[in-house]
Design a protein around this motif. Structure first.
Motif, short mmCIF file in Angstrom:
data_model
loop_
_atom_site.label_atom_id
_atom_site.label_comp_id
_atom_site.label_asym_id
_atom_site.label_seq_id
_atom_site.Cartn_x
_atom_site.Cartn_y
_atom_site.Cartn_z
N PRO A 135 -64.79 65.04 70.23
CA PRO A 135 -65.29 65.57 71.50
C PRO A 135 -65.70 64.17 72.36
O PRO A 135 -65.55 64.29 73.54
CB PRO A 135 -66.56 66.33 71.02
CG PRO A 135 -66.17 66.80 69.70
CD PRO A 135 -65.47 65.62 69.13
N ILE A 136 -66.35 63.29 71.79
CA ILE A 136 -66.75 62.07 72.53
C ILE A 136 -65.57 61.38 72.97
O ILE A 136 -65.43 60.81 74.24
CB ILE A 136 -67.47 60.97 71.57
CG1 ILE A 136 -68.92 61.81 71.15
CG2 ILE A 136 -67.87 59.74 72.36
CD1 ILE A 136 -69.69 60.97 70.31
N PHE A 137 -64.39 61.22 72.27
CA PHE A 137 -63.13 60.79 72.61
C PHE A 137 -62.73 61.43 73.96
O PHE A 137 -62.11 60.99 75.10
CB PHE A 137 -62.04 60.71 71.74
CG PHE A 137 -61.96 59.86 70.74
CD1 PHE A 137 -60.80 59.00 70.46
CD2 PHE A 137 -63.01 59.61 69.98
CE1 PHE A 137 -61.06 57.84 69.54
CE2 PHE A 137 -62.94 58.44 68.81
CZ PHE A 137 -62.00 57.72 68.88
N LEU A 138 -62.91 62.86 74.08
CA LEU A 138 -62.28 63.71 75.17
C LEU A 138 -63.12 63.41 76.27
O LEU A 138 -62.99 63.05 77.42
CB LEU A 138 -62.53 65.06 74.76
CG LEU A 138 -61.42 65.61 73.78
CD1 LEU A 138 -61.47 67.14 73.50
CD2 LEU A 138 -59.89 65.48 74.34
N ALA A 150 -61.90 61.66 79.78
CA ALA A 150 -62.05 62.27 81.23
C ALA A 150 -62.76 61.53 82.15
O ALA A 150 -62.40 61.37 83.40
CB ALA A 150 -62.87 63.79 81.07
N VAL A 151 -63.81 60.69 81.76
CA VAL A 151 -64.65 59.87 82.77
C VAL A 151 -63.85 58.62 83.11
O VAL A 151 -63.89 58.25 84.22
CB VAL A 151 -66.13 59.50 82.29
CG1 VAL A 151 -66.73 58.54 83.02
CG2 VAL A 151 -66.85 60.52 81.78
N ILE A 159 -65.03 44.40 84.76
CA ILE A 159 -65.28 45.78 84.21
C ILE A 159 -65.74 46.70 85.07
O ILE A 159 -66.52 46.60 86.17
CB ILE A 159 -66.82 45.38 83.37
CG1 ILE A 159 -66.41 44.08 82.32
CG2 ILE A 159 -67.17 46.61 82.64
CD1 ILE A 159 -67.69 43.62 81.60
N THR A 160 -65.23 47.78 84.78
CA THR A 160 -65.45 49.09 85.54
C THR A 160 -66.88 49.70 85.46
O THR A 160 -67.47 49.28 84.46
CB THR A 160 -64.43 50.06 85.24
OG1 THR A 160 -64.59 50.37 83.86
CG2 THR A 160 -63.10 49.56 85.38
N ASN A 161 -67.14 50.69 86.00
CA ASN A 161 -68.59 51.18 86.12
C ASN A 161 -68.74 51.85 84.90
O ASN A 161 -69.78 51.49 84.08
CB ASN A 161 -68.79 52.20 87.14
CG ASN A 161 -69.02 51.55 88.57
OD1 ASN A 161 -69.48 50.24 88.55
ND2 ASN A 161 -68.33 52.26 89.56
N ILE A 162 -67.87 52.50 84.32
CA ILE A 162 -68.01 53.42 83.07
C ILE A 162 -67.80 52.24 81.97
O ILE A 162 -68.45 52.38 81.02
CB ILE A 162 -66.82 54.59 82.89
CG1 ILE A 162 -66.91 55.28 81.37
CG2 ILE A 162 -65.54 54.00 83.23
CD1 ILE A 162 -68.35 55.86 81.34
N GLY A 163 -67.05 51.34 82.38
CA GLY A 163 -67.00 50.17 81.28
C GLY A 163 -67.94 49.36 80.75
O GLY A 163 -68.17 49.10 79.76
#
Length: 217
Positions: free
Chosen positions: A41-44, A48-49, A110-114
């Motif tokens: 679930p965390i992978f998903l 998605a983000v 580095i991206t924001n989610i990164g």
């Protein structure tokens, strides 16, 4: 002042530790397999983000060198812009650590989610697949890039006498607050004193650090 004694790894002895390597491999297979299922679930969510932030790929793969300089493809969640590798040459002069390793705290690639997934080491989760198929172990020295190994001394190359790991003594001992030479010493200390209970203790410390980061970026 007494200098620290240099560690010399007995590669032949390490290769003959059949019982330890057998149980280490069993731990790797069981833990990585269960981890991939439980963490799906965390992978998903992460996938998605990453996809929502830009149209680039979700995963990032890179050729690393493992035990005995054996190359393999290591997987991570993509935490940088798509053309990050091409931009690296422009940033090498801004490297903030000495030795055969590149680290930059405010890396513009580095991206924001990164930034978030790197801080909590979530970008490393796809390496559970590398562990399952046998390229890596759960615990061991981090696998270096070929260009990094080109700068290694014979002493540094001792890191490559065992299978590389997703986490290790370096990661739970300060990580980016430790310079290259410090990382080598920690890795060689791990190899010299490695054992199943030591591996388990590092894994438990790694889980703690994922919730309370210790300098990762």
């Amino acid at each position: 002042m007494v200098e620290n004694k240099k560690i010399v790894i007995d590669e032949e002895y390490q290769n003959q530790r059949y019982l330890y390597r057998f149980f280490k491999r069993i731990l790797d297979i069981v833990a990585s397999g269960i981890g991939l299922i439980i963490l799906s679930p965390i992978f998903l969510i992460i996938s998605a983000v990453i996809k929502a932030e830009d149209r680039g790929p979700i995963f990032y793969s890179q050729i690393r060198l493992g035990k005995g300089l054996q190359p393999f493809k290591m997987y991570k969640f993509r935490s940088m812009v798509v053309d990050a590798d091409k931009k690296l040459e422009e940033l090498l002069e801004k490297n903030e650590v000495e030795g055969a390793m590149f680290k930059m705290k405010d890396d513009p690639r580095i991206t924001n989610i990164g930034k978030y997934i790197r801080k909590h080491s979530l970008d490393e989760l796809p390496q559970l697949w590398n562990v399952l198929v046998g390229d890596m172990s759960l615990v061991g020295p981090r696998p270096p890039l070929e260009r990094e190994v080109a700068e290694y001394t014979d002493y540094d190359r001792q890191r490559l006498t065992v299978k590389p790991g997703c986490t290790g003594l370096w990661q739970v001992s300060g990580r980016n607050d430790v310079d290259f030479n410090g990382m080598v010493e920690l890795d060689l200390n791990y190899i010299e004193h490695s054992g199943i209970f030591f591996d388990i203790s590092i894994l438990l410390r790694t889980i703690t650090i994922m919730f309370k980061p210790n300098g990762a970026y």
